[in-house]
Design an enzyme around this catalytic site. Structure first.
Site, PDB file in Angstrom:
ATOM      1  CG  ASP B 138     -52.040  53.829 -29.567  1.00 44.15           C
ATOM      2  OD1 ASP B 138     -52.714  53.119 -30.344  1.00 44.15           O
ATOM      3  OD2 ASP B 138     -50.855  54.110 -29.771  1.00 44.15           O
ATOM      4  CG  HIS B 145     -45.088  46.764 -31.644  1.00 37.63           C
ATOM      5  ND1 HIS B 145     -44.082  47.559 -32.155  1.00 37.63           N
ATOM      6  CD2 HIS B 145     -45.618  47.471 -30.605  1.00 37.63           C
ATOM      7  CE1 HIS B 145     -44.021  48.693 -31.480  1.00 37.63           C
ATOM      8  NE2 HIS B 145     -44.930  48.665 -30.531  1.00 37.63           N
ATOM      9  CD  GLU B 210     -45.636  53.072 -32.125  1.00 34.44           C
ATOM     10  OE1 GLU B 210     -46.814  53.253 -31.765  1.00 34.44           O
ATOM     11  OE2 GLU B 210     -44.732  52.683 -31.361  1.00 34.44           O
ATOM     12  CD  GLU B 212     -50.893  52.619 -33.178  1.00 34.71           C
ATOM     13  OE1 GLU B 212     -52.079  52.686 -32.795  1.00 34.71           O
ATOM     14  OE2 GLU B 212     -49.925  52.980 -32.481  1.00 34.71           O
ATOM     15  CG  ASP B 244     -48.769  56.396 -31.599  1.00 37.54           C
ATOM     16  OD1 ASP B 244     -48.953  57.584 -31.304  1.00 37.54           O
ATOM     17  OD2 ASP B 244     -48.405  55.531 -30.786  1.00 37.54           O
ATOM     18  NE  ARG B 248     -40.299  54.002 -31.590  1.00 38.55           N
ATOM     19  CZ  ARG B 248     -41.527  53.536 -31.421  1.00 38.55           C
ATOM     20  NH1 ARG B 248     -42.119  53.615 -30.233  1.00 38.55           N
ATOM     21  NH2 ARG B 248     -42.189  52.999 -32.417  1.00 38.55           N
ATOM     22  CD  GLN B 251     -42.184  55.265 -26.798  1.00 37.62           C
ATOM     23  OE1 GLN B 251     -41.973  55.516 -27.980  1.00 37.62           O
ATOM     24  NE2 GLN B 251     -42.715  54.123 -26.414  1.00 37.62           N
ATOM     25  CE  LYS B 264     -45.771  55.687 -28.408  1.00 43.58           C
ATOM     26  NZ  LYS B 264     -45.746  54.784 -29.559  1.00 43.58           N
ATOM     27  CB  THR B 268     -51.769  60.773 -33.364  1.00 41.33           C
ATOM     28  OG1 THR B 268     -51.020  60.708 -32.146  1.00 41.33           O
ATOM     29  CG2 THR B 268     -52.288  59.392 -33.727  1.00 41.33           C
ATOM     30  CD  GLU B 384     -41.667  46.513 -34.160  1.00 40.60           C
ATOM     31  OE1 GLU B 384     -41.937  45.344 -34.467  1.00 40.60           O
ATOM     32  OE2 GLU B 384     -42.537  47.387 -34.001  1.00 40.60           O
TER      33      GLU B 384
END
Lengths: 438, 438
Positions: B138, B145, B210, B212, B244, B248, B251, B264, B268, B384
């Protein structure tokens, strides 16, 4: 945790004389698994067990029909060109086959003449990876290594706050895990020289090894189904030596914030023989956590792990330069330590790996992280031995100095278990040499 | 870089009416590859191409014998139960098969009646992963970001010094990559609550997605042999959507210093169809780097990448709560952006991945990292959008608020390419739902 049985009896002997020699890595009490074929041939690869200076070709043995029943079924799995299916079969299958192999190899075993026909000299075989490695994970579980390396990157605060609370890990690259004896080219990459305003593209100037052990996953777990700590060792097939080669200049520039990537993924070497957890039973030691340090949270703590979660494997790192080879000198030993100093056990590593539901698969490989002991001579990486490249080490034999690895340097990891009242269990060696950058 | 040819002609039409509808994701100019079988059956999985609201079963098509020669050989590879061999076959094989499939699906194609027998309605198929993914990597290539998330972790210095010099990446977990539609349980793990003295073991309280894109490796490279930037796109088969999922709280506690791991690796998700680089030719855009920012080092710069290294893929994130489903409401769109804003191109990612000699293998998966555009509504993660959980977002339709994901929330990623003078190319969707912690 498996108990001691007759296969651990230090008095047991094989009809194969080389298995009974003092100091042999592969006596009848060991019986580690690997995948082999005759060197330079185009034969099919197949499973094998090391015994003395020979390997027992399990595909040839299976054809003899001297091992039958459940052990015969396990033998069929172990004879394949990768050990994944045998690893998936679980501890009962592993133990059943261990006992059957012990029986045919022991002094007075009835099938000696037939079994002899399945031996090949170790000098005459080549290995490939023992399993198809689906994923490779590398932990970071030596507090001495974490402090030593932390000092290089973060002098004020070498140990990150999480280290004593969980076995930290990152995902490594499975495709570039290679078998001992595979040499590799010094990697190119990007580095930021001290004081520079822009990075450079260069061949690595701070090439390092990392002394680690690896462990292979046996039966997997389904996604979303963590493995509790008390069951974790049932999912571990065995252990090997592992060298997590590292390009420190590239690594230290790239790794903030997402961790090591190109600094590690150009090559990771493992030893060819997997020593089973059964063979290591006599060398299990208590998991010791000083009372004044954080105690593991409940999910990382259980009586079996406290009583015998550790493994006392003696470890040695040899550096063999071109001069050593030219002059016929033995490699210089540059470090000597034990796996017993790790801050977390392999069971804790496996339990932590699955706590969020991550699925492990048979044949997956986990590294323990660099193994450094409490004193300076026990460091498992040259960046530690040379204090970040500031204090060169001197190589026995040639008197050469090293801060980092030079082209032509071979690094040889060795591991063995020894104590009074138990047979010596050896891991053989994990070797790799640095070739010049392309 | 491939040139435009007749398969990109926006006026081209298929004899299958649903492929010609305005706004269709899968017109005859697209022809993305996946692996399918009839839903709920125990049929063998096999390769397929999406066309309109149908899939063309490549195993059935291969049996018809209407595609022969080099295209027929490529069809045999693409019809297998995983696309690895087809991916390994390289750009010429991909293009030859694309042209042959275009010919049999186009209006007036001679074999229409025969080919119709190989169609299955998309509603009637189930997918599995399009390839056996050896390794999953990844990247982290959206500067918006990186700045947004960096502010949460490092308010004073959100962007790490390396970001503008190299496409940062970390190794992810291949075993827990799942196909769209696979739901997963909220993960447990370790987190350090703000101000606490010791971490807690909890079910994730800050669960995130996420947005992606993913790309699949075609032909691999040997260990020690980097792929130069100018050749990198010949090693990329195509692209998909990728979510993904991120815990948090776990993480941010675990990731210093070795990067994300358990935060993570619990899940996925990827979309089932791989849109080939051939199909994306009309949507390539210049790789733009502002003159006052660091310019790429020579090994990450070449004219083709500068001229057309980017891809303009429109992206949308939908959040569908239990209330949305109960009330029959469409998912709330919570973000909208484009892949063109990425700071590094996929060719630069692949070249960087191999610069140290790391070997890529056919079927490997790379993620681009979270895709956030320059404005607040273009953020590709809820951490975000909610400014680190401090400013809840309101969901259209139900008026519910969210800082992080709740149980029962489904996240749906969508992607498509559109511009004047080109046929729309869609990616379909990538969907997954959060189930309660076990």
């Amino acid at each position: 945790m498996t108990l001691l049985d007759h296969t651990h009896n230090p008095a047991a002997r094989s009809w194969l004389a080389s298995a009974n020699l003092t100091g042999a890595d592969f006596p009848i009490q060991n019986l580690p698994f690997g995948v082999i074929r005759r060197r330079g041939s185009n034969e099919a690869f197949r499973g094998a067990v090391a015994i003395g200076d020979q390997v027992l070709d399990l595909a040839a043995l299976a054809k003899l029909g001297v091992i039958t029943g459940a052990a015969g079924d396990a033998l069929q799995q172990a004879a394949k060109d990768a050990l994944n299916d045998f690893m998936a079969a679980g501890p009962d299958a592993w133990r059943t086959l261990r006992h059957a192999l012990f029986d045919v190899l022991k002094e007075g075993g009835t099938a000696e003449q037939a079994v002899r026909s399945s031996l090949i000299a170790q000098a005459d075989v080549e290995h490939r990876l023992p399993s198809r490695i689906g994923d490779y994970t590398d932990f970071y579980t030596s507090i001495h290594h974490a402090r030593n390396v932390g000092r290089v990157i973060r002098p004020d605060d070498p140990l990150t706050p999480n280290f004593q609370w969980l076995p930290i890990a990152y995902h490594g690259r499975a495709s570039s895990v290679v078998i001992s004896g595979t040499d590799y080219h010094r990697p190119h990459g990007q580095a930021m020289p001290p004081g520079a305003k822009a990075p450079v593209y260069n061949a690595c100037t701070r090439l390092d090894f990392e002394l680690e052990m690896g462990f292979f996953v046996g039966p997997g777990n389904a996604m979303g189904r963590p493995v509790p700590l008390a069951q974790a060792e049932q999912h571990i097939f065995g252990m090997c030596l592992l060298n997590d080669w590292s390009a420190r200049d590239h690594q230290f520039w790239e790794m903030n914030p997402l961790g090591p990537f190109l600094g590690k993924n150009f090559c990771t070497s493992i030893s060819p023989w997997i020593v089973t957890m059964d063979a290591l039973v006599p060398f299990r030691v208590a998991f010791e956590r000083p009372a004044d340090e954080p105690q593991p949270l409940a999910y990382l703590d259980e009586p079996g792990n406290r009583a015998a979660g550790g493994v006392d494997v003696q470890l040695s790192v040899g550096l063999e330069s071109e001069q050593h080879r030219t002059k016929g000198l033995a490699a210089a030993e540059i470090s000597r330590t034990s796996f017993r100093h790790q801050y977390w056990t392999i069971a804790q590593m496996l339990a932590q790996h699955t706590v969020g539901g991550c699925n492990l698969q048979p044949g997956d490989l986990c590294g323990t992280g660099t193994i450094s002991g409490p004193t300076a001579g026990e460091a498992g990486a040259i960046v530690e031995l040379s204090q970040g490249g500031t204090k060169p080490i001197t190589l026995a034999g040639t008197g050469e100095q090293r801060t980092f690895l030079l082209d032509g340097d071979a690094v040889i990891l060795r591991g063995w278990c020894e104590r009074e009242g138990a047979a010596r269990i050896g891991f053989g060696e994990c070797r790799g040499m640095v070739l010049p950058a392309v």
